[in-house]
Design a protein around this motif. Structure first.
Motif, PDB file in Angstrom:
ATOM      1  N   ASN A 194       0.802  -1.221   0.000  1.00 22.05           N
ATOM      2  CA  ASN A 194       0.000   0.000   0.000  1.00 22.05           C
ATOM      3  C   ASN A 194       0.839   1.276   0.000  1.00 22.05           C
ATOM      4  N   VAL A 195       1.978   1.210  -0.699  1.00 23.75           N
ATOM      5  CA  VAL A 195       2.798   2.392  -0.979  1.00 23.75           C
ATOM      6  C   VAL A 195       3.229   2.340  -2.434  1.00 23.75           C
ATOM      7  N   SER A 206      -0.707  -2.423   6.662  1.00 23.29           N
ATOM      8  CA  SER A 206       0.680  -2.327   6.204  1.00 23.29           C
ATOM      9  C   SER A 206       1.311  -3.676   5.881  1.00 23.29           C
ATOM     10  N   ASN A 208       0.935  -7.061   7.709  1.00 21.39           N
ATOM     11  CA  ASN A 208       1.375  -7.916   8.817  1.00 21.39           C
ATOM     12  C   ASN A 208       0.360  -9.051   8.911  1.00 21.39           C
ATOM     13  N   THR A 216      12.199  -4.714   5.989  1.00 20.12           N
ATOM     14  CA  THR A 216      11.055  -3.816   6.007  1.00 20.12           C
ATOM     15  C   THR A 216      11.031  -3.197   7.397  1.00 20.12           C
ATOM     16  N   ARG A 260       8.709  -1.220  10.649  1.00 17.13           N
ATOM     17  CA  ARG A 260       7.402  -1.000  11.258  1.00 17.13           C
ATOM     18  C   ARG A 260       7.564  -0.066  12.448  1.00 17.13           C
ATOM     19  N   THR A 275       3.126  -1.158  16.160  1.00 18.77           N
ATOM     20  CA  THR A 275       2.580  -2.256  15.360  1.00 18.77           C
ATOM     21  C   THR A 275       2.796  -3.596  16.066  1.00 18.77           C
TER      22      THR A 275
END
Length: 174
Positions: free
Chosen positions: A11-12, A40, A42, A160, A162, A166
């Motif tokens: 979603n980027v 995001s 997960n 990645t 977070r 999160t």
């Protein structure tokens, strides 16, 4: 065994996917007890396979279904707990704390990048338990010299990140 998969680049920059679809891809790939935490990327799930096998299976399934080059990092529930419990930074409403999930030894690559970057006031990086943590004042994440490493193409398959919060949400799902 319970796991969490951390997807990179969800979603980027045009890679948009609904978490319900992602969960279905995981189920179709043989995972059980599948659920998502935040948008995001997960995904909490269960499997009898090991993390190395799961990474291969799930990256292939995600790449084929969503027609993009998927990168994800699979951690056991116990490993995921460490990200939350080993945080070296005090909670401070003026700062964001980010945790980097990735391949073995990525924490040293990130620390090297951090040490070579110019820093804003009170910006910190620390390795605890082979996990790289980064604290930066709110509003400076993307402007930070180190923040630019997040989009470095040469590292896209390595990690990645977070926000620390999160992990608290993920632990509640386990």
């Amino acid at each position: 065994m319970q796991y969490c998969a951390f997807l990179r680049g969800v979603n980027v920059k045009g890679t948009n996917m609904k978490m319900a679809e992602v969960c279905q891809v995981f189920k179709d790939a043989g995972m059980e007890d599948v659920s998502s935490v935040l948008a995001s990327g997960n995904i909490v799930f269960s499997s009898d396979k090991n993390a190395v096998e799961l990474k291969t299976i799930l990256e292939k399934a995600m790449s084929e279904y969503f027609n993009y080059e998927a990168f994800l990092f699979v951690k056991t529930a116990e490993e995921t707990e460490l990200f939350w419990f080993k945080n070296p930074f005090e909670k401070n409403e003026n700062f964001h704390t980010y945790v980097f999930v990735g391949n073995d030894n990525v924490e040293n690559i990130l620390m090297n990048e951090f040490q070579n970057a110019s820093k804003s006031e009170n910006e910190k990086g620390e390795i605890v338990n082979n996990i790289f943590y980064w604290q930066v004042s709110k509003g400076n994440t993307l402007d930070s010299s180190f923040g630019k490493v997040l989009g470095k193409k040469s590292l896209k398959d390595q990690f990645t990140s977070r926000n620390i919060n999160t992990f608290e949400k993920i632990l509640k799902k386990f």
